[in-house]
Design a protein around this motif. Structure first.
Motif, mmCIF file in Angstrom:
data_model
loop_
_atom_site.group_PDB
_atom_site.id
_atom_site.type_symbol
_atom_site.label_atom_id
_atom_site.label_comp_id
_atom_site.label_asym_id
_atom_site.label_seq_id
_atom_site.Cartn_x
_atom_site.Cartn_y
_atom_site.Cartn_z
ATOM 1 N N GLU A 223 0.834 -1.200 0.000
ATOM 2 C CA GLU A 223 0.000 0.000 0.000
ATOM 3 C C GLU A 223 0.869 1.251 0.000
ATOM 4 O OE1 GLU A 223 -2.622 -0.238 3.292
ATOM 5 O OE2 GLU A 223 -4.035 -1.622 2.314
ATOM 6 N N LYS A 224 1.953 1.189 0.814
ATOM 7 C CA LYS A 224 2.869 2.320 0.848
ATOM 8 C C LYS A 224 3.526 2.520 -0.519
ATOM 9 C CE LYS A 224 6.938 4.122 3.245
ATOM 10 N NZ LYS A 224 7.985 3.850 4.257
ATOM 11 N N GLY A 225 3.947 1.364 -1.117
ATOM 12 C CA GLY A 225 4.559 1.451 -2.435
ATOM 13 C C GLY A 225 3.593 1.971 -3.481
ATOM 14 N N TYR A 230 1.709 6.247 -6.774
ATOM 15 C CA TYR A 230 0.614 7.129 -7.183
ATOM 16 C C TYR A 230 1.020 8.600 -7.018
ATOM 17 C CZ TYR A 230 -3.996 9.364 -7.087
ATOM 18 O OH TYR A 230 -5.060 10.181 -7.323
ATOM 19 N N LEU A 231 1.659 8.916 -5.862
ATOM 20 C CA LEU A 231 2.062 10.291 -5.616
ATOM 21 C C LEU A 231 3.170 10.720 -6.590
ATOM 22 C CD1 LEU A 231 2.122 10.324 -1.698
ATOM 23 C CD2 LEU A 231 0.441 11.395 -3.210
ATOM 24 N N ARG A 232 4.085 9.769 -6.888
ATOM 25 C CA ARG A 232 5.151 10.112 -7.835
ATOM 26 C C ARG A 232 4.583 10.384 -9.230
ATOM 27 N NH1 ARG A 232 8.255 5.831 -5.259
ATOM 28 N NH2 ARG A 232 9.866 6.736 -3.932
ATOM 29 N N GLU A 233 3.613 9.560 -9.611
ATOM 30 C CA GLU A 233 2.984 9.787 -10.910
ATOM 31 C C GLU A 233 2.288 11.142 -10.940
ATOM 32 O OE1 GLU A 233 3.176 7.960 -13.695
ATOM 33 O OE2 GLU A 233 4.658 6.793 -12.591
ATOM 34 N N GLN A 239 4.946 18.319 -12.345
ATOM 35 C CA GLN A 239 6.203 18.877 -12.822
ATOM 36 C C GLN A 239 6.200 19.099 -14.327
ATOM 37 O OE1 GLN A 239 8.883 15.942 -11.325
ATOM 38 N NE2 GLN A 239 9.252 17.000 -9.391
ATOM 39 N N THR A 240 5.543 18.183 -15.054
ATOM 40 C CA THR A 240 5.433 18.352 -16.502
ATOM 41 C C THR A 240 4.624 19.598 -16.835
ATOM 42 O OG1 THR A 240 5.569 15.954 -16.801
ATOM 43 C CG2 THR A 240 4.708 17.255 -18.634
ATOM 44 N N GLU A 241 3.532 19.791 -16.101
ATOM 45 C CA GLU A 241 2.700 20.970 -16.343
ATOM 46 C C GLU A 241 3.452 22.260 -16.018
ATOM 47 O OE1 GLU A 241 -0.283 21.195 -17.694
ATOM 48 O OE2 GLU A 241 -0.325 19.044 -18.058
ATOM 49 N N GLY A 243 6.663 22.564 -16.156
ATOM 50 C CA GLY A 243 7.891 22.634 -16.929
ATOM 51 C C GLY A 243 9.135 22.395 -16.109
ATOM 52 N N GLU A 244 9.001 21.670 -14.988
ATOM 53 C CA GLU A 244 10.134 21.396 -14.119
ATOM 54 C C GLU A 244 10.746 20.054 -14.468
ATOM 55 O OE1 GLU A 244 8.775 21.635 -10.153
ATOM 56 O OE2 GLU A 244 8.461 23.799 -10.186
ATOM 57 N N GLU A 245 11.971 19.839 -13.923
ATOM 58 C CA GLU A 245 12.719 18.616 -14.210
ATOM 59 C C GLU A 245 12.113 17.436 -13.479
ATOM 60 O OE1 GLU A 245 17.285 16.925 -13.810
ATOM 61 O OE2 GLU A 245 16.770 18.947 -13.170
ATOM 62 N N ASP A 246 12.214 16.286 -14.088
ATOM 63 C CA ASP A 246 11.749 15.045 -13.467
ATOM 64 C C ASP A 246 12.897 14.435 -12.666
ATOM 65 O OD1 ASP A 246 10.572 12.726 -12.739
ATOM 66 O OD2 ASP A 246 10.651 11.799 -14.727
ATOM 67 N N PHE A 247 12.686 14.314 -11.349
ATOM 68 C CA PHE A 247 13.741 13.809 -10.469
ATOM 69 C C PHE A 247 13.588 12.318 -10.186
ATOM 70 C CE2 PHE A 247 13.399 18.328 -9.451
ATOM 71 C CZ PHE A 247 14.719 18.713 -9.590
ATOM 72 N N SER A 248 12.710 11.631 -10.892
ATOM 73 C CA SER A 248 12.445 10.227 -10.562
ATOM 74 C C SER A 248 13.676 9.357 -10.736
ATOM 75 C CB SER A 248 11.298 9.702 -11.426
ATOM 76 O OG SER A 248 11.629 9.800 -12.794
#
Length: 779
Positions: A223-225, A230-233, A239-241, A243-248
């Motif tokens: 559930e945590k994962g 979900y939060l990362r997505e 971030q895409t909206e 225009g920021e960098e993706d830190f994933s």
């Protein structure tokens, strides 16, 4: 209570089943698909005979024989039979009684056998009620854990009286292996049967609780994962909206860069630890930002990157001659370094050169020429006014806004481990409560220590032994002695007019023409014009002001060309000596009014300044008074002491010098050095003071065309002084041909180039009496 079998056996159809042990009192559905089993059900239904359901030993056996099935099973009644379109048959059977196969009959179509019925007879043991309750309690707990068993089963057990019947129902609902269920069905002692059932229930409950605990932990992690995913997505979309960098994938990228870098193993290990810390931090936290910056610095430093050197001495000498005129000793020292590199290779440590000289003599440009000659990268920074030790060693990362020191910053800028690093104005470095930068430089400039230089920010040793450090200074007496001891001092004294003319024609004017868009077809500046500019507008040791004056001439010509149009028939503009006043205004410098004839109380002295050598006209008069010595002209303490020392010598030797008639208590002496607004100091005016005072007191006139420098002792000895070359050049600029110099400075004169001493006469003296004989008319 014991189990007994019926004496007479009944012939029944036998149905082998997989993975199922049927207990009496239980209704279960069975799906029949094997041809032989289908035929058995059909005949049992037609002949209205009971069906004996027995478990199969091996689940994989497709056509079981008598040895492949257990002997104890359950006699059942078929309640319902439904044919399914796929060819299989679904039957609903109800377990009635236990039975044992006494004899097995087998044909090609069906299974049959003689079945003896097993019955429970006689009274129950006294502890059976307690065992019954234990079974019910444990089963209730089992059902509460296993969600697949309906709760209604517990309710149905309340309507059953016989403990063994209750045990049969409970055993049928347990999710255990077939072997265990078959063992329960086969036990002949009811007490052992229920006790074994209790044991199995307890084991299953314990296993299920453990399994449930594990599943709960796994579920929470999942559930945590899932929540983090979900939060990362969501964060990616945000971030895409924005225009920021993706830190994933930041951590993976950093680890990949570390693996591909050429950092030492210790530094790699430290970097991986910091990346691991970074991966556990929120990306937007301030500490994460600090860690990213630190890792960027580690990855950006040239840990093992070298620039290939040019060790061709001929080519290097050609480059040095192209960039600079003169400076023979400096160029020779550079060529010596190249020769050592050729023979010693990497064993030759980085050298520390210190160029000392007045402003504008080419210290910085000479360092750039060295880098060009060697083919190395060039970086530079100024130490003037640096008072914080952290500027050299860096700030610790615990401070807000921490960053590496200037050494590490410049190594990153160079991008190589063996650059030329120039540190300007090392004589103007300071210190205060924030530390002593000069002490920090001791490690940097020491070839025996700088191989493990540690910056407070980087916190890892960095090798500086391959760096060629070059420092510049105007003077050496303000450089701390331990720091000066680590450097090889090379003095650049300045240029005379002839050298400046050559520098202007070969270096300055071509550069200025290019910067101002001019060509030789547009402008011409004669050598006489350059010479007059040097003499009347830019009297200095270097060529910086000369370059500014020549740049003014170029700007004036450029403005004139632009105003009249490039494509016009404008003729070539030639700037002669008479045109300088129109371009540069009236001359700002005039020659020192040197004595042209014999004069009383006027002596020409030579002085050293940060801008090079200079000529001073010192005057003295004697008058009635109280025996005082008056000094004017903004003289420093050392020059005042030189004057008092000279006066003490004259008074002590008054009889020898023809001054025995003077009443010193009533005699005042006034000494003045013109240009009183300029401070003057230094230990080289002693003999000049003695000569001017003796002339004023004895009325002996000073011979013209003579200049002097040297210190005096109370015994009349002439002591050596510094800055001889600069002073000689200053005298030559003023066209003074006779120079008095301390005898101890003879070697300084002998080491000078021939063109410097050409046309000059030197008088090397060891005693002030020799000075009097040379400079004063005879008594």
């Amino acid at each position: 209570m014991t189990i007994t079998e019926s004496v007479q056996a009944e012939r029944c159809y036998i149905l082998p089943v997989r993975d199922l042990v049927l207990f009496p009192g239980v209704i279960v559905p069975l799906y029949i698909g094997r041809p032989r089993s289908l035929k058995t059900i059909e005949k049992a239904s037609i002949e209205d005979k009971p069906l004996f359901v027995v478990a199969q030993k091996d689940l994989t056996t497709e056509e079981p024989m008598s040895e492949d099935i257990y002997t104890i099973g359950t006699l059942c009644k078929v309640l319902q039979m439904i044919r399914i379109p796929d060819g299989t048959v679904k039957i609903l059977v109800e377990g009635k009684q236990r039975g044992r196969i006494r004899e097995f009959f087998e044909d090609e179509e069906t299974f049959q056998g003689n079945i003896a019925i097993v019955q429970w007879v006689s009274a129950l043991p006294e502890n059976m009620e307690a065992l019954k309750r234990s079974v019910l309690e444990l089963f209730e707990k089992y059902v509460s854990i296993n969600a697949k068993i309906p709760k209604e089963v517990i309710v149905s057990l309340a309507n059953i009286e016989h403990p063994c019947d209750i045990a049969d129902v409970v055993a049928s609902h347990l999710k255990i292996k077939t072997e265990k269920k078959q063992k329960l069905l086969s036990i002949t002692n009811p007490e052992k049967y229920i006790k074994l059932l209790i044991k199995i229930l307890m084991e299953e409950i314990e296993l299920m609780e453990l399994e449930q605990s594990i599943q709960e932990q796994v579920r929470q992690k999942m559930e945590k994962g899932h929540r983090e995913y979900y939060l990362r997505e969501q964060l990616k979309i945000i971030q895409t909206e924005l225009g920021e960098e993706d830190f994933s994938s930041e951590t993976e990228n950093l680890l990949k860069k570390i693996a591909e870098s050429e950092m030492p193993e210790e530094v790699c290990k430290k970097a991986r630890i910091e990346v691991d810390r970074l991966s556990k931090m929120p990306p937007i936290s301030s500490e994460a930002s600090v860690l990213r910056t630190y890792l960027d610095w580690l990855l950006a430093l040239p840990w093992n990157t070298y620039t290939e050197e040019n060790l061709d001495i001929t080519k290097a000498q050609r480059i040095l001659d192209e960039d600079h005129y003169g400076l023979v000793k400096v160029k020779e020292r550079i060529l010596e370094f190249l020769a050592v590199r050729q023979l010693a290779g990497k064993e030759a440590k980085g050298q520390v050169l210190c160029f000392v000289g007045p402003p504008g003599v080419g210290k910085t440009s000479l360092a750039q020429s060295i880098a060009r000659a060697l083919g190395r990268r060039f970086v530079n920074f100024s130490l003037g006014g640096v008072r914080d030790e952290a500027e050299i060693r860096g700030h610790r990362r615990t401070y807000v806004g921490a960053q590496p020191g200037r050494i590490i910053q410049k190594m990153r800028q160079a991008g190589t481990k063996n650059p030329i690093m120039l540190m300007d104005e090392i004589d103007k470095i300071g210190q205060d409560f924030r530390g002593d930068p000069a002490s920090a430089l001791l490690e940097v400039l020491d070839p025996a220590q700088n191989s493990n230089f540690t910056d407070h920010y980087i916190e890892s040793a960095f090798d500086l032994s391959n760096v060629i450090f070059i420092t510049t200074a105007n003077v050496t007496h303000t450089i701390p002695a331990p720091l000066l001891d680590r450097m090889e001092v090379i003095r650049l004294p300045g240029y005379v007019a002839e050298e400046k003319i050559h520098i202007a024609k070969k270096h300055l004017l071509p550069k200025l023409f290019k910067e101002h868009g001019l060509t030789d077809k547009m402008i011409s500046i004669t050598s006489k014009t350059v010479e007059k500019t040097i003499r009347d507008y830019t009297r200095e040791a270097g060529v910086r002001n000369l370059q500014r004056s020549l740049a003014t001439l170029c700007r004036k010509v450029t403005l004139k060309i632009v105003r009249e149009g490039k494509d016009s028939t404008l003729k070539k503009i030639t700037i002669g000596v008479k045109d300088l006043k129109d371009y540069l205004g009236a001359p700002r410098l005039y020659d020192v009014q040197l004595p042209q004839n014999k004069q009383k109380g006027t002596v020409v002295g030579l002085a050293w300044t940060e801008s090079g050598g200079d000529v001073l006209v010192i005057e003295a008069v004697a008058m009635s008074g109280k025996g005082d010595i008056i000094l004017t002209g903004n003289l420093g303490n050392i020059m005042q002491e030189s004057a008092q020392t000279a006066l003490g010598f004259l008074r002590a030797r008054s009889a020898e010098l023809g001054l025995d008639h003077i009443n010193w208590k009533n005699q005042d002496i006034h000494i003045h050095v013109p240009e009183g607004a300029i401070p003057k100091d230094g230990p080289s005016a002693g003999i000049t003071m003695a000569v001017v005072m003796l002339s004023a007191l004895s009325s002996r006139q000073v011979l013209p065309g003579i200049a002097m420098t040297g210190e005096i002792s109370l015994q009349g000895k002439v002591l050596p002084v510094g800055g001889i070359r600069e002073k000689i050049l200053a005298a030559k600029r003023q066209k003074i041909s006779n120079i008095i110099i301390p005898g101890a400075n003879r070697i300084d004169v002998e080491e000078m180039e021939q063109w410097v001493t050409k046309g000059l006469s030197f008088y090397f003296v060891d005693n002030v009496s020799e000075v009097f004989d040379i400079a004063l008319e005879r008594r």
